[in-house]
Write a protein that holds these residues in place. Structure first.
Motif, PDB file in Angstrom:
ATOM      1  N   VAL A  24      -5.738   1.704  -1.803  1.00 22.89           N
ATOM      2  CA  VAL A  24      -5.511   1.449  -0.262  1.00 22.89           C
ATOM      3  C   VAL A  24      -6.501   0.410   0.533  1.00 22.89           C
ATOM      4  O   VAL A  24      -6.381   0.103   1.596  1.00 22.89           O
ATOM      5  CB  VAL A  24      -5.748   2.758   0.386  1.00 22.89           C
ATOM      6  N   ALA A  83      -0.324  10.294   4.502  1.00 22.75           N
ATOM      7  CA  ALA A  83      -0.723   9.012   4.092  1.00 22.75           C
ATOM      8  C   ALA A  83      -0.156   8.007   5.282  1.00 22.75           C
ATOM      9  O   ALA A  83      -0.956   7.217   5.854  1.00 22.75           O
ATOM     10  CB  ALA A  83      -0.132   8.449   2.659  1.00 22.75           C
ATOM     11  N   ALA A 109     -11.726   3.947   3.427  1.00 20.46           N
ATOM     12  CA  ALA A 109     -10.779   4.176   2.235  1.00 20.46           C
ATOM     13  C   ALA A 109     -11.608   5.111   1.272  1.00 20.46           C
ATOM     14  O   ALA A 109     -10.813   5.782   0.850  1.00 20.46           O
ATOM     15  CB  ALA A 109     -10.760   2.622   1.345  1.00 20.46           C
ATOM     16  N   LEU A 127       0.789   4.241  -2.939  1.00 20.32           N
ATOM     17  CA  LEU A 127       0.718   5.539  -2.502  1.00 20.32           C
ATOM     18  C   LEU A 127       2.031   6.563  -3.210  1.00 20.32           C
ATOM     19  O   LEU A 127       1.607   7.519  -3.591  1.00 20.32           O
ATOM     20  CB  LEU A 127       0.136   5.732  -1.124  1.00 20.32           C
ATOM     21  N   LEU A 148      -3.020   6.022   7.749  1.00 21.05           N
ATOM     22  CA  LEU A 148      -2.993   4.728   7.436  1.00 21.05           C
ATOM     23  C   LEU A 148      -2.055   3.934   8.289  1.00 21.05           C
ATOM     24  O   LEU A 148      -1.861   2.572   8.084  1.00 21.05           O
ATOM     25  CB  LEU A 148      -2.724   4.509   6.029  1.00 21.05           C
ATOM     26  N   VAL A 179       0.885  -1.344   0.079  1.00 19.19           N
ATOM     27  CA  VAL A 179       0.050   0.083   0.085  1.00 19.19           C
ATOM     28  C   VAL A 179       0.954   1.159  -0.032  1.00 19.19           C
ATOM     29  O   VAL A 179       0.559   2.167  -0.764  1.00 19.19           O
ATOM     30  CB  VAL A 179      -1.019  -0.250   1.278  1.00 19.19           C
ATOM     31  N   ARG A 180       1.982   1.139   0.795  1.00 19.88           N
ATOM     32  CA  ARG A 180       2.731   2.328   1.009  1.00 19.88           C
ATOM     33  C   ARG A 180       3.447   2.736  -0.347  1.00 19.88           C
ATOM     34  O   ARG A 180       3.449   3.827  -0.809  1.00 19.88           O
ATOM     35  CB  ARG A 180       3.981   2.259   1.859  1.00 19.88           C
TER      36      ARG A 180
END
Length: 211
Positions: free
Chosen positions: A145, A193, A155, A90, A197, A86-87
């Motif tokens: 995400v 982010a 989300a 993003l 998250l 996910v990181r």
């Protein structure tokens, strides 16, 4: 607005030719300085043909930006599907939005959006097109995400906040704000982010911007 000619397999090539010409000209000159006759000349058609296909100049702006976005999303969706983190997904989204590979890349692309926002403020039909384009971008963020830990509602809210932040940062980068260059914009968005998250620190992918 007048109703444009419906898109068909037979006219798609000519339609694409005019959209490419419109996108190029609006990036170069701005929407206010781009006339139907200019688009027709660059596309090698008559002004009557452009009007037949798009109905009016405002619709041509929306469709030109949608045309430019289509190539971006085709490449972006493919690249994101290959990134499990996910990181890192993003990180890709931020770089595509705020970091230009060439000096004129972001100003040229964002010029289309600047003109669209200005026209949407005064014209309802353009406003609808703007909403559709933004909704597509937020859906991509949601898909990037959403996970077992982050439900659909969370989300969606993150996508609303994150897209608004990226819009603001990208404007500063495009306008060459002396305090917000590409790297500063990237750091601000990445920190947002990570905080929202609970992402762990780690290496992010080096990427190519697919615009």
């Amino acid at each position: 607005m007048a109703d444009p000619a419906p898109a068909t397999e037979n006219n798609e090539a000519r339609r694409t030719q005019m959209l490419r010409a419109a996108a190029e000209l609006i990036c170069e000159r701005g929407f206010s300085e781009t006339r139907i006759s200019d688009v027709a000349k660059r596309a090698g058609v008559s002004s009557a043909v452009v009007i037949c296909y798009f109905g009016a100049r405002d619709r041509l702006l929306v469709d030109a930006l949608r045309y430019a976005e289509d190539s971006f999303y085709e490449a972006a969706e493919r690249m994101l599907s290959e990134v499990p983190s996910v990181r890192d997904r993003l990180s890709l989204l931020i770089r595509w939005t705020c970091v230009a590979e060439a000096e004129d890349e972001i100003p040229g692309y964002w010029g289309l959006w600047f003109d669209l926002w200005a026209q949407a403020f005064r014209h309802d039909d353009v406003k609808v097109g703007r909403a559709q384009l933004d909704a597509r971008w937020r859906r991509m963020i949601v898909e990037a995400v959403q996970s077992d830990e982050l439900g659909a509602d969370d989300a969606k809210m993150f996508a609303l906040e994150f897209s608004a932040l990226l819009d603001g940062l990208s404007i500063q980068v495009a306008l060459e704000d002396p305090e917000v260059d590409s790297e500063v914009a990237y750091e601000i968005a990445m920190r947002f982010a990570e905080r929202n998250l609970n992402l762990s620190d780690g290496l992010t992918a080096e990427v190519t911007v697919p615009r």
